[in-house]
Design a protein around this motif. Structure first.
Motif, PDB file in Angstrom:
ATOM      1  N   ASP A 187       0.859  -1.180   0.000  1.00 40.56           N
ATOM      2  CA  ASP A 187       0.000   0.000   0.000  1.00 40.56           C
ATOM      3  C   ASP A 187       0.897   1.232   0.000  1.00 40.56           C
ATOM      4  O   ASP A 187       1.087   1.899   1.019  1.00 40.56           O
ATOM      5  N   SER A 188       1.451   1.539  -1.174  1.00 42.19           N
ATOM      6  CA  SER A 188       2.448   2.612  -1.237  1.00 42.19           C
ATOM      7  C   SER A 188       1.844   3.975  -0.920  1.00 42.19           C
ATOM      8  O   SER A 188       2.516   4.832  -0.336  1.00 42.19           O
ATOM      9  N   ALA A 189       0.583   4.197  -1.295  1.00 37.24           N
ATOM     10  CA  ALA A 189      -0.059   5.469  -0.956  1.00 37.24           C
ATOM     11  C   ALA A 189      -0.096   5.657   0.555  1.00 37.24           C
ATOM     12  O   ALA A 189       0.216   6.739   1.072  1.00 37.24           O
ATOM     13  N   ASN A 190      -0.452   4.599   1.276  1.00 40.24           N
ATOM     14  CA  ASN A 190      -0.527   4.697   2.735  1.00 40.24           C
ATOM     15  C   ASN A 190       0.858   4.817   3.356  1.00 40.24           C
ATOM     16  O   ASN A 190       1.028   5.500   4.378  1.00 40.24           O
ATOM     17  N   ILE A 191       1.861   4.164   2.755  1.00 39.18           N
ATOM     18  CA  ILE A 191       3.234   4.336   3.240  1.00 39.18           C
ATOM     19  C   ILE A 191       3.622   5.814   3.187  1.00 39.18           C
ATOM     20  O   ILE A 191       4.195   6.369   4.130  1.00 39.18           O
ATOM     21  N   GLY A 192       3.296   6.467   2.067  1.00 38.55           N
ATOM     22  CA  GLY A 192       3.612   7.879   1.934  1.00 38.55           C
ATOM     23  C   GLY A 192       2.849   8.745   2.922  1.00 38.55           C
ATOM     24  O   GLY A 192       3.412   9.663   3.534  1.00 38.55           O
ATOM     25  N   VAL A 193       1.562   8.455   3.103  1.00 38.87           N
ATOM     26  CA  VAL A 193       0.744   9.235   4.023  1.00 38.87           C
ATOM     27  C   VAL A 193       1.234   9.083   5.461  1.00 38.87           C
ATOM     28  O   VAL A 193       1.361  10.074   6.197  1.00 38.87           O
ATOM     29  N   VAL A 194       1.497   7.851   5.884  1.00 43.33           N
ATOM     30  CA  VAL A 194       1.994   7.620   7.242  1.00 43.33           C
ATOM     31  C   VAL A 194       3.329   8.348   7.455  1.00 43.33           C
ATOM     32  O   VAL A 194       3.571   8.945   8.519  1.00 43.33           O
ATOM     33  N   SER A 195       4.180   8.332   6.441  1.00 35.99           N
ATOM     34  CA  SER A 195       5.470   9.023   6.534  1.00 35.99           C
ATOM     35  C   SER A 195       5.265  10.519   6.741  1.00 35.99           C
ATOM     36  O   SER A 195       5.932  11.148   7.580  1.00 35.99           O
ATOM     37  N   LEU A 196       4.349  11.110   5.970  1.00 36.60           N
ATOM     38  CA  LEU A 196       4.079  12.543   6.107  1.00 36.60           C
ATOM     39  C   LEU A 196       3.470  12.857   7.465  1.00 36.60           C
ATOM     40  O   LEU A 196       3.828  13.861   8.104  1.00 36.60           O
ATOM     41  N   GLU A 197       2.555  12.012   7.931  1.00 38.89           N
ATOM     42  CA  GLU A 197       1.955  12.222   9.249  1.00 38.89           C
ATOM     43  C   GLU A 197       3.014  12.228  10.349  1.00 38.89           C
ATOM     44  O   GLU A 197       3.006  13.092  11.241  1.00 38.89           O
ATOM     45  N   LEU A 198       3.930  11.269  10.280  1.00 37.87           N
ATOM     46  CA  LEU A 198       4.991  11.204  11.284  1.00 37.87           C
ATOM     47  C   LEU A 198       5.920  12.406  11.186  1.00 37.87           C
ATOM     48  O   LEU A 198       6.378  12.936  12.201  1.00 37.87           O
ATOM     49  N   LEU A 199       6.214  12.830   9.962  1.00 35.59           N
ATOM     50  CA  LEU A 199       7.077  13.993   9.762  1.00 35.59           C
ATOM     51  C   LEU A 199       6.462  15.234  10.402  1.00 35.59           C
ATOM     52  O   LEU A 199       7.140  15.977  11.136  1.00 35.59           O
ATOM     53  N   ILE A 200       5.188  15.453  10.131  1.00 34.36           N
ATOM     54  CA  ILE A 200       4.514  16.622  10.686  1.00 34.36           C
ATOM     55  C   ILE A 200       4.457  16.545  12.204  1.00 34.36           C
ATOM     56  O   ILE A 200       4.727  17.528  12.914  1.00 34.36           O
ATOM     57  N   ASP A 201       4.123  15.372  12.736  1.00 30.73           N
ATOM     58  CA  ASP A 201       4.030  15.216  14.185  1.00 30.73           C
ATOM     59  C   ASP A 201       5.384  15.444  14.853  1.00 30.73           C
ATOM     60  O   ASP A 201       5.459  16.054  15.921  1.00 30.73           O
ATOM     61  N   ALA A 202       6.451  14.963  14.201  1.00 32.28           N
ATOM     62  CA  ALA A 202       7.791  15.155  14.767  1.00 32.28           C
ATOM     63  C   ALA A 202       8.194  16.623  14.764  1.00 32.28           C
ATOM     64  O   ALA A 202       8.894  17.087  15.672  1.00 32.28           O
ATOM     65  N   CYS A 203       7.760  17.362  13.750  1.00 30.02           N
ATOM     66  CA  CYS A 203       8.056  18.797  13.713  1.00 30.02           C
ATOM     67  C   CYS A 203       7.236  19.563  14.745  1.00 30.02           C
ATOM     68  O   CYS A 203       7.715  20.536  15.339  1.00 30.02           O
ATOM     69  N   GLU A 204       5.997  19.132  14.958  1.00 26.87           N
ATOM     70  CA  GLU A 204       5.128  19.816  15.913  1.00 26.87           C
ATOM     71  C   GLU A 204       5.401  19.390  17.353  1.00 26.87           C
ATOM     72  O   GLU A 204       5.199  20.170  18.282  1.00 26.87           O
ATOM     73  N   ASN A 205       5.854  18.162  17.542  1.00 25.06           N
ATOM     74  CA  ASN A 205       6.076  17.614  18.892  1.00 25.06           C
ATOM     75  C   ASN A 205       7.452  16.959  18.983  1.00 25.06           C
ATOM     76  O   ASN A 205       7.568  15.740  19.148  1.00 25.06           O
ATOM     77  N   PRO A 206       8.506  17.737  18.841  1.00 25.11           N
ATOM     78  CA  PRO A 206       9.862  17.159  18.775  1.00 25.11           C
ATOM     79  C   PRO A 206      10.261  16.352  20.002  1.00 25.11           C
ATOM     80  O   PRO A 206      11.044  15.402  19.888  1.00 25.11           O
ATOM     81  N   ASP A 207       9.711  16.691  21.141  1.00 22.06           N
ATOM     82  CA  ASP A 207      10.089  15.965  22.359  1.00 22.06           C
ATOM     83  C   ASP A 207       9.559  14.537  22.370  1.00 22.06           C
ATOM     84  O   ASP A 207      10.005  13.714  23.180  1.00 22.06           O
ATOM     85  N   SER A 208       8.623  14.235  21.497  1.00 21.25           N
ATOM     86  CA  SER A 208       8.039  12.889  21.442  1.00 21.25           C
ATOM     87  C   SER A 208       8.838  11.943  20.546  1.00 21.25           C
ATOM     88  O   SER A 208       8.501  10.761  20.449  1.00 21.25           O
ATOM     89  N   TYR A 209       9.881  12.445  19.891  1.00 20.50           N
ATOM     90  CA  TYR A 209      10.649  11.645  18.941  1.00 20.50           C
ATOM     91  C   TYR A 209      12.137  11.687  19.291  1.00 20.50           C
ATOM     92  O   TYR A 209      12.656  12.728  19.684  1.00 20.50           O
ATOM     93  N   THR A 210      12.774  10.550  19.144  1.00 20.54           N
ATOM     94  CA  THR A 210      14.210  10.454  19.354  1.00 20.54           C
ATOM     95  C   THR A 210      14.884  10.195  18.017  1.00 20.54           C
ATOM     96  O   THR A 210      14.655   9.162  17.391  1.00 20.54           O
ATOM     97  N   ALA A 211      15.691  11.143  17.568  1.00 14.47           N
ATOM     98  CA  ALA A 211      16.407  10.971  16.308  1.00 14.47           C
ATOM     99  C   ALA A 211      17.553   9.993  16.498  1.00 14.47           C
ATOM    100  O   ALA A 211      18.254  10.029  17.509  1.00 14.47           O
TER     101      ALA A 211
END
Length: 356
Positions: free
Chosen positions: A309-333
């Motif tokens: 499901d490549s469309a969903n792979i892309g969407v999930v990736s974008l969702e995580l990207l946005i969430d990481a930018c909005e909530n950086p403390d919730s993600y460990t690089a």
């Protein structure tokens, strides 16, 4: 695979500067305008070493701007991912630029796209589907140094090289490629007698997605008691896969099945099987769920394909990207973040019509 209705694509022709090994690229600004006069991203100068075009589409504006860089748009898999990301961004009013290199082996051009995105200073985060595990890592490090959040899509960044260069990303989104290969090979093995001869057509040697799929297929065949007569890298190339399969069919007249690590190569193998008048006698499973492969499955010319499901792979990736930018403390690089898997499904004659 069901095709999403394409939204209006507004293309940005990018002449990318590709320099000699060890050199750097320069850039010049090019702007594309949407119906609402929203500007899109920059492009680089063309050099004589090599060039590639990258297409860009801007969506409506929001507080932060994001970029998604894919391998290519030349296959259904990547076009579907492009369409899925674009539709999601437009629906949710997100400001997202989409880019893709001309082919999935255009390593330097893809890196130049990333460098241009970084140098533009426009993006809070960038999601990347790298052409290889290593070609984008220097750019990832440069993005890190500018405070740009990075998400890895589909092809995993090489952990050792990431650590060596001090590069990090916050998430990795992909199908479980070992499970994908295992699913496809297990299915065709279930239709065969124990001890049957089978083969595996791999992608590019060293490519993580290919190696994982091949590993999963190999394990499935071994678990089912199959005799693996070969596992050969064909570089995602249809003609190479056709030639390899033709050789196997001649050398191993009792060959019963072939698993391919993508559908493009499966199309070549299908032709080799047809040329040998063995359609239906040699089972064939591809990977990705491309429209041509699904049509071939529905027609009885291929046994199955594993649809990602490549469309969903892309969407999930974008969702995580946005969430990481909005909530950086919730993600460990890190150099190798935990994978976020997106399920795949086996398509055979029984459900192929649902995917057409």
């Amino acid at each position: 695979m069901k095709k999403r209705l394409l939204a209006l694509l507004l293309s940005l022709a990018m002449a990318l500067a590709l320099t000699a090994c060890g050199g750097s690229s320069s850039s010049s600004d090019t702007t594309t305008t949407t119906d609402s006069d929203t500007s899109a991203a920059a492009a680089a100068d063309e050099t004589t070493d090599s060039s590639a075009e990258a297409e860009s589409t801007s969506t409506t504006s929001s507080d932060k701007k994001y970029a998604v860089i894919l391998k290519t748009q030349s296959t259904d898999f990547w076009q579907s991912m492009w369409d899925g990301v674009e539709e999601y961004a437009e629906t949710n009013g997100l400001d997202v630029d989409l880019y893709a290199s001309q082919s999935d082996t255009d390593y330097e051009a893809q890196l130049s796209i990333l460098e241009n995105c970084i140098n533009s200073g426009e993006y809070a985060g960038i999601a990347i589907a790298p052409c290889s595990g290593v070609n984008m890592i220097s750019g990832v490090k440069a993005a890190n140094d500018k405070g740009i959040v990075i998400v890895d899509i589909d092809e995993q960044f090489d952990e050792t090289e990431m650590e060596s260069q001090g590069a990090t990303c916050v998430a990795y989104v992909s199908s479980d490629n070992v499970a994908v290969g295992n699913l496809g090979a297990s299915y065709i093995a279930s239709l065969l007698e124990e001890g049957s001869q089978v083969g595996i057509i791999e992608g590019i040697a060293g490519n993580a997605s290919s190696e994982d799929r091949a590993s999963g297929a190999r394990q499935a065949f071994e678990d089912a008691g199959m005799e693996i007569i070969g596992s050969t890298a064909c570089d995602w190339d249809m003609q190479k896969a056709l030639d390899t399969a033709a050789t196997w069919i001649t050398q191993y007249p009792d060959l019963k099945a072939i698993y391919c690590c993508n559908d493009g190569m499966a199309m070549g193998v299908m032709q080799a099987i047809a040329n040998a008048n063995k359609t239906g006698e040699i089972l064939l499973c591809g990977t990705d769920g491309d429209s041509d492969a699904i049509e071939a499955v529905a027609a009885g010319n291929m046994t199955s394909t594993v649809a990602q499901d490549s469309a969903n792979i892309g969407v999930v990736s974008l969702e995580l990207l946005i969430d990481a930018c909005e909530n950086p403390d919730s993600y460990t690089a890190s150099a190798a973040p935990e994978k976020t898997p997106v399920d795949a499904i086996l398509v055979d004659i029984d459900n192929a019509a649902e995917w057409q």
